[in-house]
Design a protein around this motif. Structure first.
Motif, short mmCIF file in Angstrom:
data_model
loop_
_atom_site.label_atom_id
_atom_site.label_comp_id
_atom_site.label_asym_id
_atom_site.label_seq_id
_atom_site.Cartn_x
_atom_site.Cartn_y
_atom_site.Cartn_z
N ASP A 36 0.99 -1.21 0.18
CA ASP A 36 0.11 -0.12 0.01
C ASP A 36 0.71 1.16 0.09
O ASP A 36 1.54 1.53 0.74
CB ASP A 36 -0.91 0.13 1.15
N LYS A 37 1.01 1.86 -1.22
CA LYS A 37 1.69 3.23 -1.33
C LYS A 37 1.39 4.11 -0.20
O LYS A 37 2.15 4.84 0.49
CB LYS A 37 1.61 3.79 -2.75
N TYR A 38 -0.01 4.24 -0.04
CA TYR A 38 -0.42 5.28 1.07
C TYR A 38 -0.38 4.76 2.35
O TYR A 38 -0.90 5.64 3.14
CB TYR A 38 -1.91 5.63 0.55
N PHE A 39 0.35 3.54 2.80
CA PHE A 39 0.22 3.30 4.04
C PHE A 39 0.75 4.45 4.84
O PHE A 39 1.74 5.04 4.69
CB PHE A 39 0.96 2.02 4.26
N PHE A 40 0.36 4.59 6.01
CA PHE A 40 0.48 5.99 6.94
C PHE A 40 1.97 6.28 7.23
O PHE A 40 2.49 7.30 7.53
CB PHE A 40 -0.20 5.91 7.95
N GLU A 41 2.93 4.93 7.22
CA GLU A 41 4.19 5.12 7.71
C GLU A 41 5.36 5.67 6.78
O GLU A 41 6.34 5.87 7.00
CB GLU A 41 4.93 4.05 8.45
N HIS A 84 1.86 11.62 2.50
CA HIS A 84 2.79 11.51 3.62
C HIS A 84 2.51 12.44 5.06
O HIS A 84 1.73 13.46 4.49
CB HIS A 84 4.28 11.53 3.43
N PHE A 85 2.66 11.94 5.88
CA PHE A 85 2.59 12.82 7.30
C PHE A 85 4.07 13.17 7.50
O PHE A 85 4.86 12.63 7.19
CB PHE A 85 2.34 12.19 8.31
N THR A 86 4.02 14.28 8.42
CA THR A 86 5.32 14.75 8.80
C THR A 86 5.87 14.05 10.26
O THR A 86 5.10 13.31 10.80
CB THR A 86 5.12 16.25 9.31
N PRO A 87 7.30 14.13 10.35
CA PRO A 87 7.62 13.42 11.46
C PRO A 87 6.64 13.59 12.70
O PRO A 87 6.49 12.52 13.49
CB PRO A 87 8.91 13.63 11.66
N PHE A 110 -2.39 19.72 16.87
CA PHE A 110 -1.72 20.85 16.66
C PHE A 110 -0.89 20.76 15.65
O PHE A 110 -0.68 21.79 14.77
CB PHE A 110 -1.16 21.34 17.79
N TYR A 111 -0.32 19.63 15.16
CA TYR A 111 0.64 19.48 14.19
C TYR A 111 -0.03 19.28 12.97
O TYR A 111 0.80 19.26 11.76
CB TYR A 111 1.29 18.13 14.49
N TRP A 112 -1.30 19.42 12.64
CA TRP A 112 -2.12 19.53 11.58
C TRP A 112 -2.55 20.92 11.16
O TRP A 112 -3.28 21.27 10.36
CB TRP A 112 -3.21 18.66 11.61
N LYS A 113 -2.15 21.78 12.32
CA LYS A 113 -2.58 23.21 11.93
C LYS A 113 -1.41 24.01 10.78
O LYS A 113 -0.32 23.69 11.03
CB LYS A 113 -2.21 23.98 13.36
#
Length: 694
Positions: free
Chosen positions: A614-619, A628-631, A687-690
């Motif tokens: 899964d290319k979109y797997f969260f990690e 992607h998510f930030t660290p 908060f890290y999604w602000k």
């Protein structure tokens, strides 16, 4: 590889189209005939049919169109096999590799999927275009994958027969009554939530669809009174009825000799070739919260409020419940005040505890959307919805790999298959575009059905100080009205997170083997028998073949099964006939695993596919994952637990405390019960999604 010349393909195409037309004409005659070929809505089997319904008329048309292509391919393969005198082994080995796209059979190929050259930031609702080179992998209405080629009598689609003498295999109902007993043997370590979350996850990534008439009417394979199977001349070709022995200890009292069973719809092969039949998965194969959002844009659109990124809810005197469905077939009763709910999955109302989990995740989406809107007031409804969806998918993935899967297969298997999540702010680089993420047939028809053995036939509902009610599960199937009782939601959440599950063994509640989907009838259907028949319908090979696949020695005698061997000998002519689902339940279990070695490895393999395919797997690292998510966000997501999701989304009327790990019995190995406000059940900090929070 076996080549097919243009002339032969032309002949085969004419044969297959003519035979398919004959089948459709016969179907039409059956529907218009006075013969009882359409299943009565009052039967227990009709309640089972509700599980495989399509979403709406447009959905039905699309599904039947794709299934028709696959059926034509199966017919063509049979015709080609006969003309070329091919063996079953040649078909099993996939010797027919000619691409049919530019041949007379080209119109049987699966519809083309087109992807943007630049991958989208948010995964598609239907699961397509996750892998640009293989855009259909993992998408809805595509075939299950396989660990081993199927075992069909004709090499194409006919159910397998005995390896010993070529005779038909024993009736699944006979096997059920001989091998399985109704006893309660409880585990001491895990809660009912393992069972219920397991069913939720099964629905999240799999949904086979029973054949139906072209207008969606349910197919009857038995006489209306259940006294016998319908005459083949007045029976749909997808019928595969389960014969009930005359001396059946339960159904015999009601003169029942036939249990309805209809074969699963097929799907065209990804590579557009002839070959053995493959069954269709109606939902996307990925862990992508399709149970919340559906697997088509149309489904998603009907579930969204289009305000603040939220999903539609039913306001039940200040409590947000799932929206009320407009589908008159979704529940047993739809009279005024009788709640019947809508979600991303048509099976939501099957079990009242399942409806509870659907409600929890719907509320979690809306909670996330509200918080994101507070942090980012300029975001549009679309942005809020997509971001909340992306976070909820990640949360479910975390719960699966951090809490649920270790409970099922054990920590040792988690290490062996490298299934543990990374830690802290670390990215994963394990995505492999050569891994097909699709759910395997062996997983969906056998290994993951281990959960049926751990179902308790009764739900104990507690009040503040004592047990208030015992609910017999068949009485609330497709009848979830208790959800509207003010205290019930919190009560059931408490039951799921405190009561123990049963062992994975040869014990089944008679709620599943006698009264399943009874719908007001004195008897229901036998889920164990259905599981055995479904494996045969899907061409699943015998248990022994999978022992060999996972590196174990084949059993050469029924004695190898230990104490269970004598019972198996009564219903199987050969040790090589034992159905995978049956053999898997009788296995010895590795330490720390709920299931035996074969089931453990099949389940582990599947979750490797769902993670590394899964290319979109969260990690996944930014170079791999377009969304992607930030660290910092990764670190927050890894704090997620099912206990926190429950705490944040319960009614808070009777539930203010929760064990740290909701899948484990409170008090076991330090699994203390703490206040929902405790730091021992950490919160994700949004908060890290602000936007521009740095």
């Amino acid at each position: 590889m076996i080549k097919a010349d243009a002339y032969t393909l032309g002949v085969v195409s004419r044969i297959s189209k003519a035979q398919l037309a004959e089948l459709r004409t016969r179907e039409a005659k059956l529907m218009s005939s006075s013969k009882p070929s359409i299943l009565s809505r009052s039967s227990a089997s009709y309640s089972h049919f509700r599980n495989s319904r399509t979403f709406n008329a447009a959905d039905l048309h699309q599904v039947m169109n794709i299934a028709g292509r696959a059926l034509e391919i199966a017919i063509a393969t049979r015709a080609f096999r006969d003309r070329q005198s091919l063996s079953n082994e040649e078909l099993e080995l996939g010797m027919l590799q000619d691409d049919l796209t530019l041949t007379p059979l080209g119109d049987t190929c699966a519809p083309k999927i087109f992807c943007d050259s630049v991958p989208e930031r948010y995964r598609r609702i239907d699961g397509a275009c996750n892998n640009i080179r293989h855009p259909a992998w993992g998408s809805h209405l595509t075939p299950y994958a396989r660990l081993l080629p199927p075992s069909y009598k004709d090499g194409v689609w006919s159910p397998r027969v005995s390896e010993y003498d070529g005779a038909p295999l024993a009736s699944p109902r006979k096997i059920s009554t001989t091998l399985f007993k109704d006893e309660n043997i409880y585990q001491s370590g895990h809660t009912l939530l393992v069972m219920q979350f397991g069913q939720y996850m099964a629905h999240e990534i799999t949904q086979s669809i029973d054949n139906s008439f072209m207008n969606g009417s349910a197919v009857a394979c038995c006489q209306p009174d259940g006294s016998a199977a319908l005459d083949p001349n007045f029976r749909h070709d997808a019928c595969m009825p389960i014969i009930i022995p005359e001396d059946d200890p339960f159904y015999g009292m009601f003169q029942q000799r036939c249990m309805n069973f209809v074969r699963s719809l097929l799907a065209p092969r990804h590579d557009c070739t002839m070959g053995y039949a493959e069954q269709m998965n109606k939902v996307s194969h990925f862990i992508d919260a399709s149970s919340v959002y559906g697997s088509t844009p149309d489904q998603t659109g009907q579930l969204r409020s289009f305000e603040g990124g939220k999903l539609i809810t039913f306001d039940d005197f200040g409590r947000d419940l799932l929206p009320i469905t407009k589908d008159s077939e979704a529940c047993l009763t739809m009279e005024q005040g009788s709640a019947c709910f809508n979600s991303g999955d048509t099976r939501t109302n099957q079990m009242i505890t399942l409806a509870v989990l659907h409600t929890i995740f719907m509320r979690e989406h809306n909670r996330l959307a509200s918080e994101l809107q507070r942090l980012n007031p300029s975001w549009s409804d679309e942005r809020l919805f997509l971001e909340a969806r992306q976070i909820l998918i990640a949360e479910i993935q975390v719960v699966v790999y951090k809490e649920f899967l270790p409970a099922v297969i054990g920590e040792q298997a988690m290490k062996e298959f490298n299934l543990n999540l990374k830690r802290g702010r670390e990215y994963s680089y394990e995505y492999d575009p050569s891994i097909e993420p699709s759910v395997t047939n062996e997983f969906t028809t056998a290994a993951f059905r281990f959960g049926h053995s751990i179902v308790d036939g009764q739900l104990k509902v507690y009040g503040t100080k004592k047990m208030e009610e015992i609910i017999f599960i068949p009485e609330v199937m497709f009848h979830p009205s208790r959800m509207r009782k003010r205290h019930f939601f919190d009560q059931i959440l408490s039951t799921l997170t405190t009561e123990p599950i049963q062992e994975v063994d040869d014990c089944f509640s008679d709620a599943l083997t006698r009264y399943m989907f009874r719908a007001g009838n004195p008897f229901g259907i036998d889920l164990a028998a259905l599981n055995i028949q479904r494996g045969r319908d899907h061409g699943i090979r015998p248990y022994n073949d999978y022992r060999e696949l996972v590196g174990l020695s084949r059993y050469t005698s029924f004695n190898d099964f230990g104490p269970k061997g004598e019972a198996l000998r009564k219903v199987y002519a050969s040790v090589d006939d034992v159905d995978l689902w049956v053999g898997g339940l009788f296995e010895e279990k590795p330490e720390g695993s709920m299931v035996g070695y074969v089931f453990r490895d099949i389940i582990a393999d599947q979750f490797v596919r769902l993670k590394n395919g899964d290319k979109y797997f969260f990690e996944n690292d930014p170079s791999l994952n377009p969304g992607h998510f930030t660290p910092d966000q990764l670190e927050e997501l890894r704090k997620v637990s099912m206990s926190r999701i429950i705490c944040d989304n319960s009614d808070g009327i009777l539930l203010a405390r929760q064990a740290i790990n909701a899948f484990r019995i409170p008090g076991v190995a330090g699994n203390d019960v703490v206040d929902c406000s405790s730091e021992l059940i950490p919160r994700i900090n949004l908060f890290y999604w602000k936007e521009n929070h740095i």
